[in-house]
Design a protein around this motif. Structure first.
Motif, short mmCIF file in Angstrom:
data_model
loop_
_atom_site.label_atom_id
_atom_site.label_comp_id
_atom_site.label_asym_id
_atom_site.label_seq_id
_atom_site.Cartn_x
_atom_site.Cartn_y
_atom_site.Cartn_z
N ALA A 100 -2.81 0.64 -9.75
CA ALA A 100 -2.58 1.91 -8.90
C ALA A 100 -2.25 3.00 -9.91
O ALA A 100 -2.63 4.16 -9.76
N PHE B 40 0.28 -2.71 -9.45
CA PHE B 40 0.85 -1.47 -9.88
C PHE B 40 -0.13 -1.01 -11.22
O PHE B 40 -0.18 0.24 -11.23
N ARG C 137 2.14 6.71 -6.99
CA ARG C 137 1.30 7.58 -7.79
C ARG C 137 1.72 9.04 -7.74
O ARG C 137 1.70 10.00 -8.43
N CYS D 119 2.62 1.56 -3.67
CA CYS D 119 1.54 2.25 -4.48
C CYS D 119 1.29 3.76 -4.23
O CYS D 119 1.52 4.44 -5.24
N GLU E 64 1.09 -1.18 -0.11
CA GLU E 64 0.01 -0.01 -0.22
C GLU E 64 0.73 1.35 0.05
O GLU E 64 0.68 2.13 -0.69
#
Length: 400
Positions: free
Chosen positions: A186, A183, A131, A127, A124
């Protein structure tokens, strides 16, 4: 995981179309610019088929006209070249303690890069960081997100639960994760996931010292030591994607001076315990030198620090053994050293490697040195992640 039986798939019209696009793009990339007739002769495709592919690539912005070439009689033939800004790829290297990010254009040129520290390396947290880094790089470069072709995320292997799973260079919490799917969701784009050594090997091919080679090996210094092997332009991944765990092979361990006339004991140790960045930092720490950054390491190298030199001597001896193994197993045109070590240290390691006379690489028709230093620096793996996407545009997959 492979069950040992080869699997063959048929080709359909879409696979054939992608294959032919790769052939045309690859020819243009190697030549710099080409005309339709020359592409048709080189590829075996018809001039009409080449014209259709060129028209499609021009519409997508990947190709541009690059002048004309006279063929004697008749009108000059238009030449086509890659549009460097016709597409971009993101590359991320996930290390236990940080994430490096890069943005490359279609020619493999670096547009933006950054490195951020990770507080946690669970899925988590990683990711979320990816971003944020993607958004920052696009904002900083002013590149339209619609021009992104995809991303490559690079992580230390192994990718499946193996006997190496508890070693220090492996990320915890990731063995049972479908990282590619995670991924892709994400980042909302196609994502390729590869180990750091393989990605660095491809990166060196896209914009480095092996651009003209189809067969080579890349020894990568990351958290540990990995190996990427490229054969006929394609990565050799092994049965479960874990080929190249070079850092875990056993090499003769150095001993104290005077214990052995050869300076080597009968004890064996994993290569990465002697010749990795982690082993270097631990060696310096044990010697009372708190050192962690590339700048500090380069300063020690410039000062010819004796403790650094001791590590270089031991690491070079261990790497000499590893290079000998790689040469005789894979018969590469060259072995490249690169990754998360400063260039001066890599240069010293290359210089310090003793190349065995009894090797398949010792031959008179050699065109390349047996060992080279990579060109991509400490961003080798992150650039390699983006290079995986770019290289896929130019490297046709074998059609059954």
């Amino acid at each position: 995981m492979s069950n040992g039986s080869p699997t063959f798939t048929g080709s359909n019209a879409e696979q054939t179309r992608r294959h032919n696009r790769c052939v045309v793009l690859g020819q243009i990339r190697r030549a710099g610019s080409m005309g339709r007739a020359a592409m048709a002769r080189a590829s075996g495709l018809s001039v009409q088929a080449v014209s259709n592919i060129i028209a499609s690539l021009e519409d997508e912005g990947m190709l541009i006209e690059a002048g004309q070439r006279s063929r004697g009689r008749g009108l000059p033939a238009p030449q086509y070249a890659l549009n460097p800004n016709g597409g971009y790829a993101l590359g991320f290297e996930v290390r236990p303690e940080s994430i490096s990010a890069t943005l490359l254009n279609l020619m493999g040129e670096l547009h933006h890069s950054e490195r951020k520290t990770l507080r946690d390396n669970d899925p988590e947290s990683v990711c979320h960081q990816l971003r944020q880094q993607m958004s920052r790089m696009l904002d900083s470069s002013g590149i339209d997100e619609r021009l992104l072709l995809g991303a490559g995320v690079v992580m230390p292997g192994p990718f499946t639960l193996t006997g190496l799973a508890n070693t220090a260079s492996v990320l915890p919490h990731w063995q049972d994760i479908d990282a590619e799917k995670l991924f892709s969701n994400a980042l909302s784009m196609p994502v390729l996931v590869e180990n750091d050594a393989n990605a660095a090997a491809v990166g060196e091919h896209v914009s480095g010292c092996t651009a003209s080679l189809s067969n080579y090996a890349f020894i990568y210094f990351g958290s540990g030591v990995g190996l990427g092997v490229v054969h006929q332009g394609r990565l050799f991944r092994g049965g479960s994607g874990n080929a190249g765990e070079l850092g875990h092979i056993l090499v003769p361990a150095p001993c104290a001076v005077g214990q052995s006339l050869a300076g080597v004991s009968n004890r064996m140790a994993p290569l990465e315990s002697i010749a990795s960045r982690s082993s270097l930092l631990q060696h310096l720490k044990d010697a009372g030198l708190g050192c962690s950054t590339d700048q500090q390491l380069e300063s020690l190298a410039a000062a010819r620090n004796p403790e650094l030199q001791r590590w270089l001597d031991k690491a070079s001896a261990a790497l000499s053994h590893a290079v000998h193994v790689v040469e005789n197993l894979f018969d590469p045109d060259t072995v490249v050293l690169g990754g998360a070590l400063p260039d001066p240290l890599l240069a010293e390691l290359v210089k310090g490697i003793s190349l065995a006379e009894h090797s398949t690489a010792q031959r008179k028709d050699r065109l390349m040195p047996r060992v080279l230093r990579g060109h991509s620096g400490d961003l080798s793996a992150a650039r390699g992640g983006a290079a995986l996407v770019i290289n896929g545009l130019f490297t046709p997959q074998t059609l059954s």
